[in-house]
Motif scaffolding. Sequence first.
Motif, short mmCIF file in Angstrom:
data_model
loop_
_atom_site.label_atom_id
_atom_site.label_comp_id
_atom_site.label_asym_id
_atom_site.label_seq_id
_atom_site.Cartn_x
_atom_site.Cartn_y
_atom_site.Cartn_z
N PHE A 134 0.83 -1.11 0.03
CA PHE A 134 -0.07 0.02 0.10
C PHE A 134 0.90 1.30 0.06
CE2 PHE A 134 -0.10 0.25 4.86
CZ PHE A 134 0.09 1.31 5.06
N MET A 135 2.02 1.35 0.51
CA MET A 135 2.84 2.33 0.36
C MET A 135 3.50 2.74 -0.96
SD MET A 135 3.44 4.24 3.32
CE MET A 135 3.11 4.30 4.92
N ALA A 357 6.86 16.99 -5.95
CA ALA A 357 6.10 16.09 -5.57
C ALA A 357 6.37 14.64 -6.35
CB ALA A 357 4.69 16.24 -5.83
N LEU A 358 6.77 14.64 -7.60
CA LEU A 358 6.97 13.32 -8.32
C LEU A 358 8.15 12.52 -7.73
CD1 LEU A 358 6.57 13.14 -12.00
CD2 LEU A 358 8.18 11.94 -11.23
N LYS A 359 9.08 13.55 -7.28
CA LYS A 359 10.12 12.88 -6.85
C LYS A 359 9.97 11.99 -5.34
CE LYS A 359 14.76 12.01 -5.91
NZ LYS A 359 14.68 11.34 -4.44
N VAL A 360 8.96 12.64 -4.52
CA VAL A 360 8.51 12.17 -3.06
C VAL A 360 7.79 10.85 -3.60
CG1 VAL A 360 6.92 12.60 -1.36
CG2 VAL A 360 8.30 14.54 -2.22
N GLY A 361 6.82 10.86 -4.66
CA GLY A 361 6.33 9.59 -5.16
C GLY A 361 7.27 8.45 -5.45
N LEU A 362 8.39 9.02 -6.06
CA LEU A 362 9.42 7.87 -6.50
C LEU A 362 10.26 7.28 -5.22
CD1 LEU A 362 11.08 9.70 -9.44
CD2 LEU A 362 9.90 7.51 -9.57
N ASP A 363 10.02 8.30 -4.17
CA ASP A 363 10.98 7.95 -2.73
C ASP A 363 10.13 6.83 -2.19
OD1 ASP A 363 13.21 9.26 -3.71
OD2 ASP A 363 12.63 11.03 -2.34
N ILE A 364 8.50 7.03 -2.18
CA ILE A 364 7.71 6.37 -1.43
C ILE A 364 7.73 4.91 -2.06
CG2 ILE A 364 5.22 5.86 -0.59
CD1 ILE A 364 4.93 9.12 -0.81
N LEU A 365 8.04 4.59 -3.13
CA LEU A 365 8.17 3.23 -3.50
C LEU A 365 8.91 2.36 -3.02
CD1 LEU A 365 7.95 3.96 -7.31
CD2 LEU A 365 6.09 3.17 -5.90
N ASP A 366 8.74 1.17 -2.57
CA ASP A 366 9.68 0.40 -1.73
C ASP A 366 10.47 -0.42 -2.71
OD1 ASP A 366 10.89 -1.12 -0.14
OD2 ASP A 366 9.09 -2.18 0.91
N TRP A 367 11.65 0.20 -3.13
CA TRP A 367 11.99 -0.27 -4.46
C TRP A 367 13.10 -1.63 -4.01
CZ3 TRP A 367 10.98 1.32 -9.13
CH2 TRP A 367 10.68 2.54 -9.44
N SER A 368 13.56 -1.60 -2.79
CA SER A 368 14.06 -2.60 -2.20
C SER A 368 13.28 -3.88 -2.07
CB SER A 368 14.64 -2.21 -0.66
OG SER A 368 15.00 -3.45 -0.11
N TYR A 385 1.92 -7.10 -4.57
CA TYR A 385 1.58 -6.57 -5.81
C TYR A 385 -0.26 -6.23 -5.92
CZ TYR A 385 6.02 -6.65 -7.92
OH TYR A 385 7.21 -6.43 -8.36
N GLY A 386 -0.96 -7.13 -5.29
CA GLY A 386 -2.27 -7.24 -5.34
C GLY A 386 -2.82 -5.97 -4.43
N VAL A 387 -2.11 -5.77 -3.08
CA VAL A 387 -2.18 -4.69 -2.32
C VAL A 387 -1.95 -3.36 -3.34
CG1 VAL A 387 -1.86 -3.17 -0.41
CG2 VAL A 387 -2.17 -5.78 -0.28
N LEU A 388 -0.80 -3.40 -4.03
CA LEU A 388 -0.53 -2.18 -4.73
C LEU A 388 -1.59 -1.73 -5.83
CD1 LEU A 388 3.07 -1.68 -6.06
CD2 LEU A 388 0.92 -0.91 -7.44
N LEU A 389 -2.11 -2.84 -6.52
CA LEU A 389 -2.89 -2.37 -7.60
C LEU A 389 -4.46 -1.98 -7.02
CD1 LEU A 389 -2.18 -5.51 -10.02
CD2 LEU A 389 -1.85 -3.22 -10.46
N LEU A 390 -4.51 -2.66 -5.93
CA LEU A 390 -5.95 -2.36 -5.23
C LEU A 390 -5.89 -0.99 -4.57
CD1 LEU A 390 -7.10 -5.61 -3.32
CD2 LEU A 390 -8.24 -4.48 -5.07
N THR A 391 -4.74 -0.54 -4.13
CA THR A 391 -4.31 1.00 -3.56
C THR A 391 -4.64 1.81 -4.90
OG1 THR A 391 -2.98 -0.05 -2.19
CG2 THR A 391 -3.04 2.29 -2.40
N VAL A 392 -4.00 1.56 -5.60
CA VAL A 392 -4.11 2.39 -6.96
C VAL A 392 -5.49 2.52 -7.40
CG1 VAL A 392 -3.10 2.92 -9.33
CG2 VAL A 392 -1.53 2.18 -7.44
#
Length: 561
Positions: A134-135, A357-368, A385-392
């Motif tokens: 969800f993050m 704000a776009l850079k903040v969005g990129l930083d929120i993504l849990d790349w690791s 990935y299911g939670v990610l898609l449901l969140t979006v």
Amino acid sequence: NSFTLMAITNLIRFNNLRGDIFGGLTAAIVSLPLALAFGVASGAGPIAGLYGAVCVGFFAALFGGTPTLISEPTGPMTVVMTAIVASLTASNPDNGLAMAFTVVMLAGLFQIIFGIFKLGKYITLMPYSVISGFMSGIGVILIILQIAPFLGHAAPKGGVLGTVMAIPQLVITAKPPEVILGALTLAIIFFMPKKLKRLVPPQLVALIVGTIVSLTFFGNVDIRRIGDLGEIPMGLPQFQLPTFTASQLTTMFVDGVMLGMLGCIDTLLTAVIADSLTRTEHKSDKELIGQGIGNIVSGICGGLPGAGATMGTVVNIQTGATTAVSGIARALILLVVVLGAARYTQPIPMAVLAGIALKVGLDILDWSFLKRSHKVSLKGSLIMYGVLLLTVFVDLIVAVGVGVFIANILTIERLSNLQSQEVKLISDTDDDARLSDEEKYLLDKGQGRVLLFYLSGPMIFGLSKAIAREHNAMKDADTLVMDLSDVPLLGVTASLAIENAIRDAYDKGLKIYVVGASSKIQNRLERLGLFELIKAEHVMSDRTEALKQAVEHVEHKEVPA
């Protein structure tokens, strides 16, 4: 008195005044561009972002439970607030924005309730795959919402889905000057040398450089700027009274719970980071009360909701802050800016704020975790990935609810499968069990007419199937010894499964013994009416003694040839 004041306020000491004030000043410089960017992104206006940074920052620092935590509008909170503002203003154009600020007050009220009832430890008690999903989903939403202003357009109707559908048209009709400014902003934030980053936040440099470039090189070009949103008010805010309509009350209530819970999760995750940097331990329930007070005041002042902010907190600690004086100093510095210099932000281009704000969005993504989740756990990766898609594409609460439900069901299934190995019906010593030599001898002597039903570990609902399986395998016998010595917890579903086994044994005429049941488990069995079937003297504490009596009963029952 002073003791009561210390109990309700944060750890305020003046033994590190220089470090705290310097930390607060640096955090304020970091906060300014983000507050403006989040205010514009939310639809509530830049001044709402600044008031949110001041109000939440001051009161959360004063009453919270994490001395070095910096609280302000954050990416996740802004994403949810954006949806709330959009839905309420669409349904009620006249009062929608005031109702959105009422939702912020409600969110603060719920946070105080969570803190008072000491629910802080439960807020973040969810699987990492769900938190990560969800993050990252919130990060994706924030990125999508910045596409239109980055390309020089107002946000399309329809939120995330509307923007996604409109991307081809937005790209075709992109305004080059604003795209250049947005790209310049990202370039500065990404590629500014680390030595310079230590001296001044790249977001502030991008804000200043982007504004100067827009005025110098694109002065005659029609560029969307903060001033286009209307005159930024000077002085103290106009107070917002709680506003709602009966038809929207349920929606606002749900939005308030969602915003409050997200603020709790966002804050407590940041507080854990602060603990790791300072080698201290925060007070989660006290922190939630502080955050709640801050969000109530922010809603009253027409500010955005806020939470613990990772970037501001890390900068605050790294520049020498150790007490809540830093958070209070940061809020007061921003208040001076709001009262005296807010109007000077009007020439700032929207594209520059979109880039920030776009850079903040990129930083929120849990790349690791995104990069290696499939290696760690396939099921965990699918949940994430299911939670990610449901969140979006659906809803944050739905995403978290579905994610936690599925993750918990999978965990319970794994634990139940492991624990079911400790549910055994033993009729002879060939069966595996922790039996003493004397107990093995007694079972052999019973010649299969004595059944030992052995259970071990917490009997949660997932084990009812294992209990029923062993019950169904019950052979003809004369006695049943139900051994609950190693059962610390007996759930309702497992209790009913045990009841079925005991009643079935009683109906077949078996003598029943219950061994080792704790007082709590005995109370539960009594409430199920099982002690009407079991003699009081057959409720025992020693398994060996129960087996002795069971064998004696078998021997007495045998008819001589």
